[in-house]
Design a protein around this motif. Sequence first.
Motif, PDB file in Angstrom:
ATOM      1  N   VAL A  63       0.833  -1.211   0.000  1.00  0.00           N
ATOM      2  CA  VAL A  63       0.000   0.000   0.000  1.00  0.00           C
ATOM      3  C   VAL A  63       0.864   1.257   0.000  1.00  0.00           C
ATOM      4  O   VAL A  63       0.545   2.229   0.662  1.00  0.00           O
ATOM      5  N   ILE A  64       1.966   1.235  -0.733  1.00  0.00           N
ATOM      6  CA  ILE A  64       2.842   2.407  -0.765  1.00  0.00           C
ATOM      7  C   ILE A  64       2.111   3.573  -1.433  1.00  0.00           C
ATOM      8  O   ILE A  64       1.810   3.541  -2.620  1.00  0.00           O
ATOM      9  N   ASP A  65       1.816   4.580  -0.654  1.00  0.00           N
ATOM     10  CA  ASP A  65       1.127   5.770  -1.138  1.00  0.00           C
ATOM     11  C   ASP A  65       1.442   6.908  -0.169  1.00  0.00           C
ATOM     12  O   ASP A  65       1.366   6.724   1.053  1.00  0.00           O
ATOM     13  N   GLY A  70       1.880   8.915   4.889  1.00  0.00           N
ATOM     14  CA  GLY A  70       1.999  10.202   5.560  1.00  0.00           C
ATOM     15  C   GLY A  70       1.067  10.332   6.743  1.00  0.00           C
ATOM     16  O   GLY A  70       1.471  10.778   7.825  1.00  0.00           O
ATOM     17  N   SER A  71      -0.204   9.944   6.568  1.00  0.00           N
ATOM     18  CA  SER A  71      -1.165  10.051   7.667  1.00  0.00           C
ATOM     19  C   SER A  71      -0.802   9.109   8.802  1.00  0.00           C
ATOM     20  O   SER A  71      -0.938   9.446   9.983  1.00  0.00           O
ATOM     21  N   SER A  72      -0.312   7.915   8.458  1.00  0.00           N
ATOM     22  CA  SER A  72       0.088   6.958   9.486  1.00  0.00           C
ATOM     23  C   SER A  72       1.285   7.460  10.280  1.00  0.00           C
ATOM     24  O   SER A  72       1.282   7.436  11.521  1.00  0.00           O
ATOM     25  N   ALA A 115      -5.834   7.046   6.985  1.00  0.00           N
ATOM     26  CA  ALA A 115      -6.718   7.061   5.817  1.00  0.00           C
ATOM     27  C   ALA A 115      -7.287   5.682   5.519  1.00  0.00           C
ATOM     28  O   ALA A 115      -8.453   5.542   5.129  1.00  0.00           O
ATOM     29  N   LEU A 116      -6.493   4.653   5.671  1.00  0.00           N
ATOM     30  CA  LEU A 116      -6.946   3.271   5.584  1.00  0.00           C
ATOM     31  C   LEU A 116      -6.507   2.556   6.855  1.00  0.00           C
ATOM     32  O   LEU A 116      -5.440   2.859   7.405  1.00  0.00           O
ATOM     33  N   THR A 301     -14.083   3.501   1.783  1.00  0.00           N
ATOM     34  CA  THR A 301     -12.677   3.565   1.409  1.00  0.00           C
ATOM     35  C   THR A 301     -12.359   4.908   0.763  1.00  0.00           C
ATOM     36  O   THR A 301     -13.027   5.313  -0.190  1.00  0.00           O
ATOM     37  N   ILE A 302     -11.332   5.569   1.301  1.00  0.00           N
ATOM     38  CA  ILE A 302     -10.946   6.872   0.761  1.00  0.00           C
ATOM     39  C   ILE A 302     -10.474   6.729  -0.691  1.00  0.00           C
ATOM     40  O   ILE A 302      -9.942   5.700  -1.075  1.00  0.00           O
TER      41      ILE A 302
END
Length: 451
Positions: A63-65, A70-72, A115-116, A301-302
């Motif tokens: 899930v590289i995004d 960033g949010s995590s 985000a997820l 899901t975002i």
Amino acid sequence: MWKSIILSAVLLILSFNWLPPIFVFIALVPLFIFILGEKNWKKIFFGIFIFRLLFAFGTMYFVIDPILFGSSLLLYMGFPLSIWLIKKIGNENFEIISLPFLWTAWDYLQAQYTALPMTIAMLGIPLGNSDFLGLAGFGGVIGLTFFTAAVNAFFTGLFLRRDDRRQLKTGIIAISAVFAIGWLISHLVIENNKNDYFSKEKILNVEIISATEVRHDFSDQLSFLPISEEADLLVVPENLYKSDLENSEKIIDFYGKTAVDLDIALSAVALRRESGRAYKSSFLFSRDGKIADIYDKNHLTITSEYWPFGDWRPFYFDSYLEKSSPDDAKKAVFDRNYELTRGLPGIISGSYFSFAAPICGEAHYSGYLRELTGLGPDFILSNSNNDWIIYGLEQYLNLTNHLRMIEAVRLNKPILVSGIKEYAGIFYPDGRSELSYPRNGLNLINLNIRY
């Protein structure tokens, strides 16, 4: 500094990938030693940031995004902030005692509120495949995470006092006793769940489908399936037939007709419209093809199902849009007409059974699963579409199956699974599982569930 951070990151990555799960009990020791010995708050923040970044790349590479990572990472920075505050008011012993509490709190917060959901990256996940699985009966993955962090903190304290042979000997005896008691309690919980499950007298015969890819037309019908005459329910994977807002009524009608053709109750996931709003829903069709009940997805899901930032989107999304097919562009981030509405928590009720039906990522929200289970379902059906995973599918399924095993034990409910690029099968409350992966397009497995 760097040796400790890299060593901990590598040990934790290996514990989540290849090493036996027992190694997770020492993976954080080098990091904890660094935290306890470092006085410079900037180095503490930067060191923990690098550790978490390395762990994410080595474990959650599917899930590289930038938004997800960033949010995590941003939320997890509450952990070094808490460490810095503890250092200002306490001594080393207090810091050691605080570590498992702080780790567990921030590990859970970043897992559930990014985000997820990142629950499959929580520290206790490797124990889903260990002799300590039964401890999931005490708080699920949160309880296992705290137990694991506490053991790491204990080993850290032993290492720092290794020159005191008396304390070292006492500590070894104490941690051995903790492991022995933990093992015993785990097996007692598993045995209790097993006895409780086999005491149930009703049996539901279920046929579960999983598939390797999404179908885009109805030429490959389901009426050919060798369904058992004893089967009570057929489970169809989310998005087995491509569902969008343009063909939603056609999809729903198709599943209703399939239920009639096969003379079986059928569970499926599809998009639908009601009163001008769009939902992603889990349907239960009765044998006569009528809709018996509906559950609307609550945790959307975002990007694909909702987008909270209006017309703004990251620049790299435009590049993705240019390369996407018309079907792939039907996402909330690109077109607000495809934004879905959140449903309410609920379960699906048939004529003689009921089940919770979390859709895709909803099954990764531990608190939400607890809420659904509190509504009294006979079992949980987790239906998902993993077609979005390009790299690392095996890793994702491995970690997700650990989480499912943990939740089945914690909730004392069987969890059925179905999906695209997904196993078909069941996780029992006593730590067993029966799983089958679709190797040649479509997979069908028959199971009996006690309830």
